[in-house]
Design an enzyme around this catalytic site. Structure first.
Site, PDB file in Angstrom:
ATOM      1  N   ASN A 158       0.871  -1.603  -0.129  1.00 33.39           N
ATOM      2  CA  ASN A 158       0.048  -0.085  -0.459  1.00 33.39           C
ATOM      3  C   ASN A 158       1.026   1.466   0.148  1.00 33.39           C
ATOM      4  O   ASN A 158       1.369   1.397   0.313  1.00 33.39           O
ATOM      5  CB  ASN A 158      -1.137  -0.348   1.136  1.00 33.39           C
ATOM      6  CG  ASN A 158      -2.215   1.066   1.259  1.00 33.39           C
ATOM      7  OD1 ASN A 158      -1.740   2.677   1.182  1.00 33.39           O
ATOM      8  ND2 ASN A 158      -3.069   0.584   2.091  1.00 33.39           N
ATOM      9  N   GLU A 191      -3.855   1.846  -3.239  1.00 29.84           N
ATOM     10  CA  GLU A 191      -4.004   3.184  -2.712  1.00 29.84           C
ATOM     11  C   GLU A 191      -3.110   4.100  -3.640  1.00 29.84           C
ATOM     12  O   GLU A 191      -2.154   5.099  -2.871  1.00 29.84           O
ATOM     13  CB  GLU A 191      -3.688   3.317  -1.317  1.00 29.84           C
ATOM     14  CG  GLU A 191      -4.434   4.715  -0.515  1.00 29.84           C
ATOM     15  CD  GLU A 191      -4.477   4.699   1.211  1.00 29.84           C
ATOM     16  OE1 GLU A 191      -4.919   5.841   1.548  1.00 29.84           O
ATOM     17  OE2 GLU A 191      -4.402   3.728   1.560  1.00 29.84           O
ATOM     18  N   ASP A 198      -3.955  -5.126   1.060  1.00 25.54           N
ATOM     19  CA  ASP A 198      -4.157  -4.148   2.059  1.00 25.54           C
ATOM     20  C   ASP A 198      -5.648  -5.074   2.371  1.00 25.54           C
ATOM     21  O   ASP A 198      -6.467  -4.277   1.941  1.00 25.54           O
ATOM     22  CB  ASP A 198      -4.220  -2.663   1.227  1.00 25.54           C
ATOM     23  CG  ASP A 198      -4.560  -2.399   2.923  1.00 25.54           C
ATOM     24  OD1 ASP A 198      -4.467  -3.014   4.196  1.00 25.54           O
ATOM     25  OD2 ASP A 198      -4.207  -1.431   3.200  1.00 25.54           O
ATOM     26  N   ASN A 254      -6.915  -4.973   5.397  1.00 25.86           N
ATOM     27  CA  ASN A 254      -8.030  -4.287   6.486  1.00 25.86           C
ATOM     28  C   ASN A 254      -8.403  -4.974   7.290  1.00 25.86           C
ATOM     29  O   ASN A 254      -9.408  -4.478   7.695  1.00 25.86           O
ATOM     30  CB  ASN A 254      -8.402  -3.179   5.407  1.00 25.86           C
ATOM     31  CG  ASN A 254      -7.719  -1.564   5.631  1.00 25.86           C
ATOM     32  OD1 ASN A 254      -7.094  -1.210   6.455  1.00 25.86           O
ATOM     33  ND2 ASN A 254      -8.325  -1.161   4.206  1.00 25.86           N
ATOM     34  N   ASP A 284      -1.671  -6.298   5.962  1.00 23.64           N
ATOM     35  CA  ASP A 284      -1.108  -6.907   4.251  1.00 23.64           C
ATOM     36  C   ASP A 284      -1.400  -8.336   4.442  1.00 23.64           C
ATOM     37  O   ASP A 284       0.417  -9.210   4.543  1.00 23.64           O
ATOM     38  CB  ASP A 284      -0.498  -5.359   3.837  1.00 23.64           C
ATOM     39  CG  ASP A 284      -0.639  -4.771   4.062  1.00 23.64           C
ATOM     40  OD1 ASP A 284      -1.193  -3.477   3.461  1.00 23.64           O
ATOM     41  OD2 ASP A 284       0.100  -4.003   5.640  1.00 23.64           O
ATOM     42  N   ASP A 286       2.431   4.540   4.843  1.00 13.83           N
ATOM     43  CA  ASP A 286       2.210   3.507   6.672  1.00 13.83           C
ATOM     44  C   ASP A 286       2.392   2.605   6.007  1.00 13.83           C
ATOM     45  O   ASP A 286       1.893   1.659   8.264  1.00 13.83           O
ATOM     46  CB  ASP A 286       0.970   4.496   6.721  1.00 13.83           C
ATOM     47  CG  ASP A 286       0.226   4.531   6.471  1.00 13.83           C
ATOM     48  OD1 ASP A 286       0.105   3.904   4.897  1.00 13.83           O
ATOM     49  OD2 ASP A 286      -0.717   5.404   6.495  1.00 13.83           O
ATOM     50  N   HIS A 287       2.406   2.021   5.287  1.00 13.63           N
ATOM     51  CA  HIS A 287       2.618   0.804   4.986  1.00 13.63           C
ATOM     52  C   HIS A 287       3.892   0.288   4.537  1.00 13.63           C
ATOM     53  O   HIS A 287       4.765   1.362   4.052  1.00 13.63           O
ATOM     54  CB  HIS A 287       1.528   0.060   4.555  1.00 13.63           C
ATOM     55  CG  HIS A 287       0.390  -0.219   4.714  1.00 13.63           C
ATOM     56  ND1 HIS A 287      -1.018  -0.896   4.713  1.00 13.63           N
ATOM     57  CD2 HIS A 287      -0.519   0.964   4.337  1.00 13.63           C
ATOM     58  CE1 HIS A 287      -2.041  -0.738   4.991  1.00 13.63           C
ATOM     59  NE2 HIS A 287      -1.682   0.918   5.304  1.00 13.63           N
TER      60      HIS A 287
END
Length: 259
Positions: free
Chosen positions: A7, A34, A150, A152, A221, A250-251
């Site tokens: 991501n 993303e 990802d 989530n 992930d 942030d991933h």
């Protein structure tokens, strides 16, 4: 063959991070999520200059997925079937020929689902149900199938540094985790968990409250592998060091190698 999911949290904002990482990591296939870019403005030239073929399913400002590959795919499909009214760009699949047969790879960006008392949570669960139906259908092909992205989803308490902090979050709701387990129960293998049961195995650290410095992370992930793909798995790893780079996502990238 090295396959990575990441991501990127905005491909144009992080194109230098992405190109630097591609040269260091040298993956064969990259599933991005993303990307936050329409197809026409995706920075494909910088990636093609590094030898990658680019396929995107983009959307202005948010969502969006892509597959980068050293080989040109035989076929590409955009969008998860099952809801013609769904306009969110969250799914792309590609089929690649190899000397040992075809490999099918999907890059997916599962809905976040928060806040759970809004329509976003039922949308998340509905999307997961569609993914389950699609995956069940694809399994009948009996070919190496790799669902990368990802999700989530925090599958278990071990997948969060502070699991109690997530009890009211869509990522850790019982319904979310049950939907993930239903996918596993179709016959998919969680690649990372197949090689380690260690706590502290995370793929995401928030930008807020010093989460990275405190290693306050979560694992959301995932690589889910069909039996045929799991039989080819040689390794699975998390390229955690990338989170410490300047202007990081942030991933972080999650990688597998298959024979």
């Amino acid at each position: 063959m090295k396959i990575v999911t990441w991501n990127i949290n905005g491909v144009k904002a992080r194109i230098e991070v992405l190109t630097t990482w591609l040269q260091e990591s040298d993956p064969d296939i990259v599933c991005l999520q993303e990307i936050k870019s329409v197809d026409e403005s995706f920075p494909r030239f910088e990636l093609e200059a590094l030898g990658y073929h680019v396929e995107t399913h983009g959307q202005k400002g948010f969502n969006g997925v892509a597959i980068l590959s050293k080989k040109t795919p035989d076929e590409v499909t955009r969008g998860l079937p099952g809801d013609d009214a769904d306009e969110q760009a969250r799914f792309i699949e590609a089929v690649f020929s190899t000397e040992k047969g075809a490999v099918r790879v999907a890059s997916l960006y599962l809905p976040n689902g928060n806040p759970i008392d809004t329509a976003k949570f039922p949308y998340k669960l509905g999307w997961m149900a569609r993914l389950e139906r699609w995956a069940e259908d694809r399994l009948t092909l009996e070919e190496p199938l790799i669902l990368a992205g990802d999700y989530n989803v925090i599958p278990e308490a071990i997948d969060a540094k502070i699991p109690e902090a997530w009890v009211n979050d869509a990522l850790f709701q019982p319904e979310t985790r049950q939907a993930f387990r239903r996918l596993e129960n179709l016959g998919f293998t969680d690649a990372v968990r197949s090689v380690t049961e260690d706590g502290g195995t995370y793929t995401f650290w928030d930008y807020q409250a010093g989460a990275w410095q405190k290693n306050n992370g979560i694992r959301i992930d995932h690589f889910m592998l069909s039996p045929e793909a799991a039989n080819l798995l040689e390794s699975a790893s998390i390229e955690k060091h990338v989170r410490a780079w300047e202007k990081p996502s942030d991933h972080v990238p999650v990688a597998i190698t298959i024979a």
